[in-house]
Write a protein that holds these residues in place. Structure first.
Motif, PDB file in Angstrom:
ATOM      1  N   PRO A  46       1.122  -1.463  -0.057  1.00 33.01           N
ATOM      2  CA  PRO A  46      -0.376   0.326  -0.041  1.00 33.01           C
ATOM      3  C   PRO A  46       0.801   1.469  -0.056  1.00 33.01           C
ATOM      4  O   PRO A  46       1.921   1.430   0.846  1.00 33.01           O
ATOM      5  CB  PRO A  46      -0.748   0.062   1.740  1.00 33.01           C
ATOM      6  N   VAL A  47       0.371   1.880  -1.087  1.00 31.64           N
ATOM      7  CA  VAL A  47       1.125   3.436  -0.499  1.00 31.64           C
ATOM      8  C   VAL A  47      -0.072   4.783   0.202  1.00 31.64           C
ATOM      9  O   VAL A  47      -0.764   4.180  -0.136  1.00 31.64           O
ATOM     10  CB  VAL A  47       0.973   4.152  -2.429  1.00 31.64           C
ATOM     11  N   LEU A  48       1.399   5.035   1.022  1.00 33.13           N
ATOM     12  CA  LEU A  48       0.967   6.129   1.900  1.00 33.13           C
ATOM     13  C   LEU A  48       0.242   6.734   1.292  1.00 33.13           C
ATOM     14  O   LEU A  48       1.320   8.310   1.254  1.00 33.13           O
ATOM     15  CB  LEU A  48       1.752   6.192   3.155  1.00 33.13           C
ATOM     16  N   ALA A  49      -0.759   7.582   0.811  1.00 33.91           N
ATOM     17  CA  ALA A  49      -1.000   8.707   0.554  1.00 33.91           C
ATOM     18  C   ALA A  49      -1.808   9.359   1.078  1.00 33.91           C
ATOM     19  O   ALA A  49      -2.816   9.286   2.225  1.00 33.91           O
ATOM     20  CB  ALA A  49      -1.814   8.327  -0.845  1.00 33.91           C
ATOM     21  N   GLY A  50      -1.575  10.946   1.730  1.00 30.60           N
ATOM     22  CA  GLY A  50      -2.339  11.636   2.828  1.00 30.60           C
ATOM     23  C   GLY A  50      -1.685  11.408   4.080  1.00 30.60           C
ATOM     24  O   GLY A  50      -2.610  12.218   5.163  1.00 30.60           O
ATOM     25  N   VAL A  51      -0.698  11.478   3.967  1.00 30.16           N
ATOM     26  CA  VAL A  51      -0.153  11.526   5.120  1.00 30.16           C
ATOM     27  C   VAL A  51       0.156  13.265   5.758  1.00 30.16           C
ATOM     28  O   VAL A  51       0.248  13.327   4.979  1.00 30.16           O
ATOM     29  CB  VAL A  51       1.060  10.799   5.758  1.00 30.16           C
ATOM     30  N   ALA A  52       0.038  12.910   7.342  1.00 24.97           N
ATOM     31  CA  ALA A  52      -0.160  14.633   7.815  1.00 24.97           C
ATOM     32  C   ALA A  52       0.210  14.845   8.800  1.00 24.97           C
ATOM     33  O   ALA A  52      -0.766  13.970   9.908  1.00 24.97           O
ATOM     34  CB  ALA A  52      -1.734  15.770   7.519  1.00 24.97           C
ATOM     35  N   VAL A  53       0.235  15.869   9.959  1.00 24.97           N
ATOM     36  CA  VAL A  53       0.920  15.537  11.578  1.00 24.97           C
ATOM     37  C   VAL A  53       1.067  17.058  11.602  1.00 24.97           C
ATOM     38  O   VAL A  53       1.475  18.192  11.260  1.00 24.97           O
ATOM     39  CB  VAL A  53       2.057  15.098  11.637  1.00 24.97           C
ATOM     40  N   GLN A 104       2.816  18.360   5.021  1.00 23.60           N
ATOM     41  CA  GLN A 104       2.213  17.053   4.328  1.00 23.60           C
ATOM     42  C   GLN A 104       2.940  16.449   4.024  1.00 23.60           C
ATOM     43  O   GLN A 104       4.389  16.972   3.239  1.00 23.60           O
ATOM     44  CB  GLN A 104       0.837  17.502   3.259  1.00 23.60           C
ATOM     45  N   PHE A 105       3.064  14.845   4.087  1.00 23.29           N
ATOM     46  CA  PHE A 105       4.333  14.212   3.706  1.00 23.29           C
ATOM     47  C   PHE A 105       3.610  13.419   2.362  1.00 23.29           C
ATOM     48  O   PHE A 105       2.797  12.919   2.402  1.00 23.29           O
ATOM     49  CB  PHE A 105       4.513  12.470   4.708  1.00 23.29           C
ATOM     50  N   THR A 106       4.438  13.444   1.478  1.00 21.02           N
ATOM     51  CA  THR A 106       4.379  12.920   0.320  1.00 21.02           C
ATOM     52  C   THR A 106       4.980  12.250  -0.041  1.00 21.02           C
ATOM     53  O   THR A 106       6.827  12.047  -0.178  1.00 21.02           O
ATOM     54  CB  THR A 106       3.828  14.224  -0.815  1.00 21.02           C
ATOM     55  N   PRO A 107       4.657  10.678  -0.841  1.00 19.40           N
ATOM     56  CA  PRO A 107       5.620  10.088  -1.495  1.00 19.40           C
ATOM     57  C   PRO A 107       6.678   9.926  -2.103  1.00 19.40           C
ATOM     58  O   PRO A 107       5.765  11.159  -3.216  1.00 19.40           O
ATOM     59  CB  PRO A 107       4.360   8.153  -1.722  1.00 19.40           C
TER      60      PRO A 107
END
Length: 103
Positions: free
Chosen positions: A39-46, A100-103
């Motif tokens: 799975p690709v982690l999309a939309g990771v935000a802190v 926002q973290f992007t792959p």
């Protein structure tokens, strides 16, 4: 008479008769199993809360919320913000920032 009834029944339902094709072994289609892709982690935000001091240094960051807790993104966001600099101001200011973290 019985032979005539059986002959009529066999001729009326062609699926009952035996042919050369029905004597052959059934064809088996191979089943190909493919592994699920990672799975690709999309939309990771802190979202962090930090303090900007009068000299422009940022520290005291803490995590307010994150989309994928327990995966290390919160610690990475704190490491990115602590020690960074903003424009100096007349007083210390607390602020919130979402990274926002992007792959």
């Amino acid at each position: 008479m019985i032979a005539l009834v059986i002959a009529l029944a066999l001729s009326a339902n062609p699926g009952v008769t035996r042919t050369a094709d029905s004597l052959a072994a059934p064809r088996v289609q191979p089943v190909v199993m493919m592994a699920d892709p990672a799975p690709v982690l999309a939309g990771v935000a802190v979202t962090l809360e930090c303090t900007a001091h009068t000299d422009g240094k940022v520290d005291g960051c803490s995590v307010l919320g994150e989309t994928h807790p327990g995966m290390g993104f919160g610690a990475a966001a704190i490491a990115l913000m602590n020690g960074s600099e903003v424009e100096p101001g007349p007083r210390d200011v607390q602020f919130a920032r979402t990274i926002q973290f992007t792959p």
